[in-house]
Motif scaffolding. Structure first.
Motif, PDB file in Angstrom:
ATOM      1  N   TRP A  99       0.728  -1.343  -0.077  1.00  0.00           N
ATOM      2  CA  TRP A  99      -0.143   0.043  -0.008  1.00  0.00           C
ATOM      3  C   TRP A  99       0.868   1.240   0.176  1.00  0.00           C
ATOM      4  CZ3 TRP A  99      -4.964  -0.321  -1.116  1.00  0.00           C
ATOM      5  CH2 TRP A  99      -5.696  -1.296  -1.025  1.00  0.00           C
ATOM      6  N   ARG A 100       0.472   1.965  -0.670  1.00  0.00           N
ATOM      7  CA  ARG A 100       1.240   3.468  -0.817  1.00  0.00           C
ATOM      8  C   ARG A 100       0.220   4.572  -0.615  1.00  0.00           C
ATOM      9  NH1 ARG A 100       6.443   3.582  -5.117  1.00  0.00           N
ATOM     10  NH2 ARG A 100       7.375   1.755  -4.241  1.00  0.00           N
ATOM     11  N   ILE A 101       0.175   5.323   0.678  1.00  0.00           N
ATOM     12  CA  ILE A 101      -0.797   6.131   0.938  1.00  0.00           C
ATOM     13  C   ILE A 101      -0.449   7.468   0.196  1.00  0.00           C
ATOM     14  CG2 ILE A 101      -1.616   7.518   2.848  1.00  0.00           C
ATOM     15  CD1 ILE A 101      -1.847   4.247   3.100  1.00  0.00           C
ATOM     16  N   ARG A 102      -1.488   7.940  -0.358  1.00  0.00           N
ATOM     17  CA  ARG A 102      -1.528   9.205  -0.693  1.00  0.00           C
ATOM     18  C   ARG A 102      -2.016  10.488  -0.173  1.00  0.00           C
ATOM     19  NH1 ARG A 102      -1.938   8.827  -6.749  1.00  0.00           N
ATOM     20  NH2 ARG A 102      -1.615  11.140  -6.598  1.00  0.00           N
ATOM     21  N   ARG A 103      -3.012  10.368   0.248  1.00  0.00           N
ATOM     22  CA  ARG A 103      -3.740  11.457   0.996  1.00  0.00           C
ATOM     23  C   ARG A 103      -4.281  11.040   2.362  1.00  0.00           C
ATOM     24  NH1 ARG A 103      -3.779  13.112  -4.277  1.00  0.00           N
ATOM     25  NH2 ARG A 103      -5.485  11.732  -4.659  1.00  0.00           N
ATOM     26  N   ILE A 104      -4.476  11.797   3.249  1.00  0.00           N
ATOM     27  CA  ILE A 104      -5.222  11.494   4.360  1.00  0.00           C
ATOM     28  C   ILE A 104      -6.184  12.753   4.663  1.00  0.00           C
ATOM     29  CG2 ILE A 104      -5.454  10.757   6.859  1.00  0.00           C
ATOM     30  CD1 ILE A 104      -2.666   9.502   6.420  1.00  0.00           C
ATOM     31  N   HIS A 105      -7.435  12.513   4.482  1.00  0.00           N
ATOM     32  CA  HIS A 105      -8.300  13.733   4.830  1.00  0.00           C
ATOM     33  C   HIS A 105      -8.841  13.462   6.205  1.00  0.00           C
ATOM     34  CE1 HIS A 105      -9.173  14.289   0.535  1.00  0.00           C
ATOM     35  NE2 HIS A 105      -8.459  13.346   0.295  1.00  0.00           N
ATOM     36  N   VAL A 106      -8.705  14.684   7.087  1.00  0.00           N
ATOM     37  CA  VAL A 106      -9.017  14.961   8.586  1.00  0.00           C
ATOM     38  C   VAL A 106     -10.560  15.357   8.323  1.00  0.00           C
ATOM     39  CG1 VAL A 106      -8.694  15.789  10.699  1.00  0.00           C
ATOM     40  CG2 VAL A 106      -6.811  15.226   9.069  1.00  0.00           C
ATOM     41  N   LEU A 107     -11.597  14.306   8.855  1.00  0.00           N
ATOM     42  CA  LEU A 107     -12.937  14.695   8.243  1.00  0.00           C
ATOM     43  C   LEU A 107     -13.641  15.521   9.583  1.00  0.00           C
ATOM     44  CD1 LEU A 107     -14.138  11.477   6.661  1.00  0.00           C
ATOM     45  CD2 LEU A 107     -13.116  13.862   5.639  1.00  0.00           C
ATOM     46  N   ASN A 108     -12.936  15.217  10.917  1.00  0.00           N
ATOM     47  CA  ASN A 108     -13.885  15.753  12.155  1.00  0.00           C
ATOM     48  C   ASN A 108     -12.628  16.791  12.756  1.00  0.00           C
ATOM     49  OD1 ASN A 108     -15.727  13.963  11.822  1.00  0.00           O
ATOM     50  ND2 ASN A 108     -15.466  12.706  13.583  1.00  0.00           N
ATOM     51  N   PRO A 109     -13.248  17.744  13.522  1.00  0.00           N
ATOM     52  CA  PRO A 109     -12.471  18.616  14.174  1.00  0.00           C
ATOM     53  C   PRO A 109     -11.557  17.959  15.060  1.00  0.00           C
ATOM     54  CG  PRO A 109     -14.786  19.411  14.019  1.00  0.00           C
ATOM     55  CD  PRO A 109     -14.839  17.901  13.701  1.00  0.00           C
ATOM     56  N   ILE A 110     -10.372  18.409  15.464  1.00  0.00           N
ATOM     57  CA  ILE A 110      -9.240  17.874  16.098  1.00  0.00           C
ATOM     58  C   ILE A 110      -9.517  18.041  17.428  1.00  0.00           C
ATOM     59  CG2 ILE A 110      -6.563  17.799  16.619  1.00  0.00           C
ATOM     60  CD1 ILE A 110      -6.218  18.457  13.693  1.00  0.00           C
ATOM     61  N   ARG A 111      -9.923  17.148  18.266  1.00  0.00           N
ATOM     62  CA  ARG A 111     -10.231  17.174  19.708  1.00  0.00           C
ATOM     63  C   ARG A 111      -9.194  16.396  20.413  1.00  0.00           C
ATOM     64  NH1 ARG A 111     -16.369  15.572  20.412  1.00  0.00           N
ATOM     65  NH2 ARG A 111     -15.916  16.377  22.425  1.00  0.00           N
ATOM     66  N   ARG A 112      -8.767  16.904  21.527  1.00  0.00           N
ATOM     67  CA  ARG A 112      -7.805  15.933  22.565  1.00  0.00           C
ATOM     68  C   ARG A 112      -8.502  15.928  23.614  1.00  0.00           C
ATOM     69  NH1 ARG A 112      -5.382  20.303  20.260  1.00  0.00           N
ATOM     70  NH2 ARG A 112      -3.691  19.934  18.527  1.00  0.00           N
ATOM     71  N   GLU A 113      -7.678  14.710  24.289  1.00  0.00           N
ATOM     72  CA  GLU A 113      -8.150  14.271  25.610  1.00  0.00           C
ATOM     73  C   GLU A 113      -7.215  13.751  26.382  1.00  0.00           C
ATOM     74  OE1 GLU A 113     -12.311  12.613  27.877  1.00  0.00           O
ATOM     75  OE2 GLU A 113     -12.336  13.805  26.087  1.00  0.00           O
ATOM     76  N   SER A 114      -6.939  13.927  27.600  1.00  0.00           N
ATOM     77  CA  SER A 114      -6.208  13.157  28.361  1.00  0.00           C
ATOM     78  C   SER A 114      -6.474  11.998  29.158  1.00  0.00           C
ATOM     79  CB  SER A 114      -5.234  14.223  29.415  1.00  0.00           C
ATOM     80  OG  SER A 114      -4.384  13.276  30.381  1.00  0.00           O
ATOM     81  N   ILE A 115      -6.071  10.734  29.031  1.00  0.00           N
ATOM     82  CA  ILE A 115      -6.490   9.548  29.422  1.00  0.00           C
ATOM     83  C   ILE A 115      -5.312   8.853  30.310  1.00  0.00           C
ATOM     84  CG2 ILE A 115      -7.288   7.112  28.907  1.00  0.00           C
ATOM     85  CD1 ILE A 115      -8.212   8.214  26.076  1.00  0.00           C
ATOM     86  N   LEU A 116      -5.578   8.526  31.475  1.00  0.00           N
ATOM     87  CA  LEU A 116      -4.855   7.589  32.376  1.00  0.00           C
ATOM     88  C   LEU A 116      -4.859   6.110  32.165  1.00  0.00           C
ATOM     89  CD1 LEU A 116      -2.611   8.128  34.629  1.00  0.00           C
ATOM     90  CD2 LEU A 116      -4.324   7.900  36.285  1.00  0.00           C
ATOM     91  N   ARG A 117      -3.845   5.551  31.617  1.00  0.00           N
ATOM     92  CA  ARG A 117      -3.986   4.050  31.559  1.00  0.00           C
ATOM     93  C   ARG A 117      -2.820   3.380  32.301  1.00  0.00           C
ATOM     94  NH1 ARG A 117      -3.415   2.827  25.249  1.00  0.00           N
ATOM     95  NH2 ARG A 117      -1.517   3.600  25.488  1.00  0.00           N
ATOM     96  N   THR A 118      -3.159   2.116  32.562  1.00  0.00           N
ATOM     97  CA  THR A 118      -2.131   1.466  33.182  1.00  0.00           C
ATOM     98  C   THR A 118      -1.490   0.267  32.091  1.00  0.00           C
ATOM     99  OG1 THR A 118      -3.513   1.118  34.980  1.00  0.00           O
ATOM    100  CG2 THR A 118      -1.882  -0.695  34.698  1.00  0.00           C
TER     101      THR A 118
END
Length: 221
Positions: A53-72
């Motif tokens: 596979w050769r990636i050509r383009r990646i379209h970001v469709l949703n607004p960029i939202r970040r959230e902090s998660i605490l994981r073990t």
């Protein structure tokens, strides 16, 4: 052989984390999916040794939202060799995750959706074949929801949904540099380890364009 328009697939998920490699302890995601993560999604749906596979383009469709998660997370990676040794001893001296874990923060992306565009590039014995059959197989598998294993968005616990695009997808209105992004690993480099390859990534009107010369130069270093 005729040129084909890129294949398209829409992927989405509740969470995603495309970890920036410069972060050594805590996981911090890039703002957009990386080409290597996109390739992993496509290979989970369909892959054969006859093509890559050769990636050509990646379209970001949703607004960029970040959230902090605490994981073990566990601290060390266990090998198959160690597991076989423990099995011969009925588990005596085996690995206990309870004794080897810690809590870490993950700055992840939330409620993501992407449109991936990619080409089938024939390699090996596939060079004597026609890409149309692999393209058709991919479309059928996506339409049926078939995959070799569940695709994920950066981390295995962040499962991805996938489907054929509806045709009304539109990228977000955002243009900015994303910094030094991981393109892929060079598995054929003359080294004992895989060599990471980076490029200067940028969103243009919500679309990440992958320079095609990265694929041509990948094994030349």
């Amino acid at each position: 052989m005729a040129d084909f328009s890129p294949l398209q697939v829409r992927v989405s998920g509740r969470w995603a984390c495309f970890t920036r490699p410069e972060m050594k302890v805590e996981r911090v995601s890039y703002d957009a999916m990386t080409p290597s993560a996109a390739r992993g999604v496509l290979e989970a749906i369909f892959w054969k040794p006859a093509f890559e596979w050769r990636i050509r383009r990646i379209h970001v469709l949703n607004p960029i939202r970040r959230e902090s998660i605490l994981r073990t997370e566990v601290n060390s990676v266990q090998s198959a060799r160690s597991a076989r040794s423990w099995a011969k001893k009925d588990g005596v001296g085996g690995y206990r995750a309870d004794d080897d874990h810690t809590q870490r923060h993950t700055l992840a992306l939330r409620d993501v959706a992407y449109l991936i565009e990619a080409n089938v590039h024939l390699v090996g014995y596939g060079k004597d074949e026609h890409p149309a059959k692999y393209r058709d197989q991919f479309r059928r598998r996506v339409a049926r929801g078939q995959c070799f294993h569940r695709p994920y968005l950066g981390c295995r616990e962040f499962a991805a949904r996938f489907a054929l695009p509806s045709g009304d997808e539109s990228a977000i209105d955002r243009s900015e540099g994303l910094g030094r992004m991981l393109f892929d690993l060079d598995y054929e480099a003359d080294d004992d380890r895989n060599t990471p390859i980076f490029f200067r990534a940028r969103l243009n009107d919500g679309v990440l364009h992958v320079p095609p010369e990265l694929y041509e130069n990948r094994h030349s270093a």
